[in-house]
Design a protein around this motif. Structure first.
Motif, PDB file in Angstrom:
ATOM      1  N   ALA A 140      12.963   3.058   0.044  1.00  0.00           N
ATOM      2  CA  ALA A 140      12.640   1.952  -0.850  1.00  0.00           C
ATOM      3  C   ALA A 140      12.810   0.592  -0.186  1.00  0.00           C
ATOM      4  O   ALA A 140      12.402  -0.423  -0.755  1.00  0.00           O
ATOM      5  N   LEU A 141      13.380   0.543   1.008  1.00  0.00           N
ATOM      6  CA  LEU A 141      13.613  -0.731   1.678  1.00  0.00           C
ATOM      7  C   LEU A 141      12.601  -1.010   2.792  1.00  0.00           C
ATOM      8  O   LEU A 141      12.720  -2.005   3.506  1.00  0.00           O
ATOM      9  N   SER A 142      11.611  -0.158   2.951  1.00  0.00           N
ATOM     10  CA  SER A 142      10.583  -0.395   3.966  1.00  0.00           C
ATOM     11  C   SER A 142       9.203  -0.249   3.341  1.00  0.00           C
ATOM     12  O   SER A 142       9.064   0.020   2.157  1.00  0.00           O
ATOM     13  N   GLY A 143       8.159  -0.417   4.146  1.00  0.00           N
ATOM     14  CA  GLY A 143       6.804  -0.425   3.612  1.00  0.00           C
ATOM     15  C   GLY A 143       6.440  -1.790   3.067  1.00  0.00           C
ATOM     16  O   GLY A 143       7.320  -2.568   2.686  1.00  0.00           O
ATOM     17  N   THR A 144       5.170  -2.110   3.039  1.00  0.00           N
ATOM     18  CA  THR A 144       4.733  -3.424   2.571  1.00  0.00           C
ATOM     19  C   THR A 144       3.811  -3.307   1.372  1.00  0.00           C
ATOM     20  O   THR A 144       2.913  -2.461   1.329  1.00  0.00           O
ATOM     21  N   VAL A 145       4.024  -4.182   0.396  1.00  0.00           N
ATOM     22  CA  VAL A 145       3.240  -4.200  -0.832  1.00  0.00           C
ATOM     23  C   VAL A 145       1.775  -4.551  -0.559  1.00  0.00           C
ATOM     24  O   VAL A 145       0.910  -4.351  -1.423  1.00  0.00           O
ATOM     25  N   LEU A 146       1.466  -5.035   0.632  1.00  0.00           N
ATOM     26  CA  LEU A 146       0.077  -5.358   0.969  1.00  0.00           C
ATOM     27  C   LEU A 146      -0.849  -4.153   0.843  1.00  0.00           C
ATOM     28  O   LEU A 146      -2.056  -4.311   0.599  1.00  0.00           O
ATOM     29  N   VAL A 147      -0.306  -2.940   1.011  1.00  0.00           N
ATOM     30  CA  VAL A 147      -1.149  -1.756   0.865  1.00  0.00           C
ATOM     31  C   VAL A 147      -1.659  -1.625  -0.567  1.00  0.00           C
ATOM     32  O   VAL A 147      -2.722  -1.044  -0.797  1.00  0.00           O
ATOM     33  N   ARG A 148      -0.900  -2.140  -1.534  1.00  0.00           N
ATOM     34  CA  ARG A 148      -1.364  -2.151  -2.919  1.00  0.00           C
ATOM     35  C   ARG A 148      -2.365  -3.286  -3.145  1.00  0.00           C
ATOM     36  O   ARG A 148      -3.428  -3.104  -3.719  1.00  0.00           O
ATOM     37  N   TRP A 149      -1.988  -4.464  -2.705  1.00  0.00           N
ATOM     38  CA  TRP A 149      -2.774  -5.645  -3.044  1.00  0.00           C
ATOM     39  C   TRP A 149      -4.181  -5.614  -2.470  1.00  0.00           C
ATOM     40  O   TRP A 149      -5.116  -6.097  -3.114  1.00  0.00           O
ATOM     41  N   LYS A 150      -4.338  -5.077  -1.285  1.00  0.00           N
ATOM     42  CA  LYS A 150      -5.691  -5.083  -0.706  1.00  0.00           C
ATOM     43  C   LYS A 150      -6.632  -4.169  -1.501  1.00  0.00           C
ATOM     44  O   LYS A 150      -7.839  -4.393  -1.538  1.00  0.00           O
ATOM     45  N   LYS A 151      -6.070  -3.154  -2.166  1.00  0.00           N
ATOM     46  CA  LYS A 151      -6.883  -2.306  -3.041  1.00  0.00           C
ATOM     47  C   LYS A 151      -7.187  -3.029  -4.353  1.00  0.00           C
ATOM     48  O   LYS A 151      -8.338  -3.083  -4.804  1.00  0.00           O
ATOM     49  N   HIS A 152      -6.140  -3.570  -4.979  1.00  0.00           N
ATOM     50  CA  HIS A 152      -6.331  -4.243  -6.271  1.00  0.00           C
ATOM     51  C   HIS A 152      -7.366  -5.362  -6.194  1.00  0.00           C
ATOM     52  O   HIS A 152      -8.138  -5.567  -7.127  1.00  0.00           O
ATOM     53  N   LEU A 153      -7.363  -6.089  -5.098  1.00  0.00           N
ATOM     54  CA  LEU A 153      -8.218  -7.269  -4.992  1.00  0.00           C
ATOM     55  C   LEU A 153      -9.683  -6.938  -5.228  1.00  0.00           C
ATOM     56  O   LEU A 153     -10.391  -7.665  -5.927  1.00  0.00           O
TER      57      LEU A 153
END
Length: 413
Positions: free
Chosen positions: A74-87
């Motif tokens: 839970a302390l690694s990985g980047t939320v950008l993997v979500r946002w680039k899809k949502h956009l």
């Protein structure tokens, strides 16, 4: 509060919007991909680890989601993997947009507008017999795992002056993201991090806050918000709702021993919410949205990206953007990806993570690899593959495509 709330970050700061070929059987405007912008001003650490996020259009909240970190931490990985899809998905602009039968029916029943008219046209018009629509013939229709809902489509159609084709500049400036990152010190004295612990944080901590915030703010694109009851919250509203939702103490994770430990994640995994004639897919832990929507990153892709530096991350995005017809990129179960030749699915080149960087194997000659700047290239012990190291500060993604082309030529010979 155990969350750090970021400033709003515009889509332009984080991504490039890249035009691609739309898929046959889908409207021509479904032709955008979001690619992470290399050299972005914001540091990856600010967007790393578990948290809750909001998407805003001109400062008005339209979606709340959670990111639980990498697949085991839970302390690694980047939320950008979500946002680039949502956009692009929530703007109706992704080539991968598809719907369940009931959501398509709601679109066909809605008032005329350019986006919905184009969708209706690909299906045979608004008066088409919906019972006869076949997912094998209509790419917009999916029996399982639809990526979009009527609510999201309605939101995009209402703001077609931002999301419609030709308005990409307005889209890049108008959409913004806020990330409330779980403070690492909140877990400083907790049990060691593993998959069951991550699942606990996702469902018992983040899920609790997400449910409460959606119930308070009613964002238009969340499946839990009833049609017609949407609100337009601000960034300040988002922060206040999060503070209130996180006020009660969070239950600490207590690991169990033996076989039970391996089942903790499964026991805490909520059942999928079936909303479309039993069409919802099996719940994927990498998909934070409910209601049968699959809009998150491929878990195999996420496992690979979790291990990369920001520069390597951007390198992979640029490589994906440059892929020519005839070469396909596929992420693997063991973190990494392969470049395949199509048709035939011949493996040309393989890339794996190593200490934040990347190493490759290619079916071409050592001399070609060294000529392209991979100075440490050497023949593998099997005598079939050439090993080399990839340095984003030195090498260009196009060099990998040249190597793949050399491997393709070698196979033909």
């Amino acid at each position: 509060m155990i969350f750090d709330v970021s400033r709003p970050m515009t889509a332009r700061e984080l991504f490039r919007l890249n035009s691609v070929e739309p898929k046959q059987g889908k409207p021509g405007f479904m032709n955008l991909r979001a690619l992470r912008r290399p050299g972005r001003a914001i540091t990856k650490e600010q967007l790393t680890g578990a948290g809750i996020y909001g998407l805003f259009l001109h400062g008005s909240l339209y979606y709340i989601g959670i990111f639980a970190g990498s697949t085991r931490d839970a302390l690694s990985g980047t939320v950008l993997v979500r946002w680039k899809k949502h956009l692009t998905y929530q703007a109706l602009r992704s080539p991968e947009v598809c719907f369940s039968r009931s959501n398509l029916g709601a679109i066909l029943d809605d008032a005329p507008n350019p986006a919905f008219d184009a969708i209706a046209q690909t299906l045979g018009g608004r008066e088409v017999d919906r019972d006869l629509l076949d997912a094998d013939e209509h790419p917009l229709l999916q029996r399982h795992g639809a990526s979009c809902t009527y609510a999201k489509a309605r939101f995009a159609a209402r703001h077609w002056d931002v999301f419609g084709p030709g308005n990409e500049e307005a889209m890049a400036d108008g959409v913004s993201f806020v990330f409330a990152r779980l403070k690492p010190e909140a877990l400083a004295d907790a049990a060691p991090m593993d998959a069951p612990h991550r699942a606990w944080i996702k469902h018992k901590w983040l899920g609790r806050c997400e449910t409460a915030m959606i119930g308070t703010l009613n964002p238009i694109c969340n499946a839990q918000t009833p049609i017609g009851e949407e609100k337009s919250g601000t960034v300040d509203d988002f922060a206040r709702a999060l503070k209130e939702a996180s006020r009660p103490a969070f239950a600490p994770y207590i690991p169990t021993d033996g076989e039970a430990a391996g089942k903790v994640a499964e026991q805490n995994e909520p059942a999928s919410e079936v909303t479309d004639e039993q069409e919802a897919p099996h719940h994927n832990d990498e998909t934070e949205d409910v209601g049968g929507e699959i809009e998150a990153v491929d878990p195999q892709e996420q496992r690979f990206r979790d291990k990369l530096s920001p520069d390597c991350d951007a390198f992979v995005d640029e490589l994906d953007e440059l892929l020519p017809v005839g070469i396909d990129l596929k992420f693997m179960k063991k973190p990494g990806f392969r470049l395949h030749q199509e048709p035939g699915h011949h493996v040309l080149l393989m890339v794996s993570p190593r200490s934040g960087g990347m190493v490759g194997k290619v079916g071409a000659s050592v001399s070609i690899a060294r000529t392209l700047g991979f100075q440490d290239a050497d023949l593998n012990n099997d005598g079939k593959w050439v090993d080399f190291t990839i340095d984003p500060a030195v090498h260009q993604p196009s060099a990998l495509l040249t190597l793949a082309g050399a491997a393709m030529k070698s196979k033909r010979n």
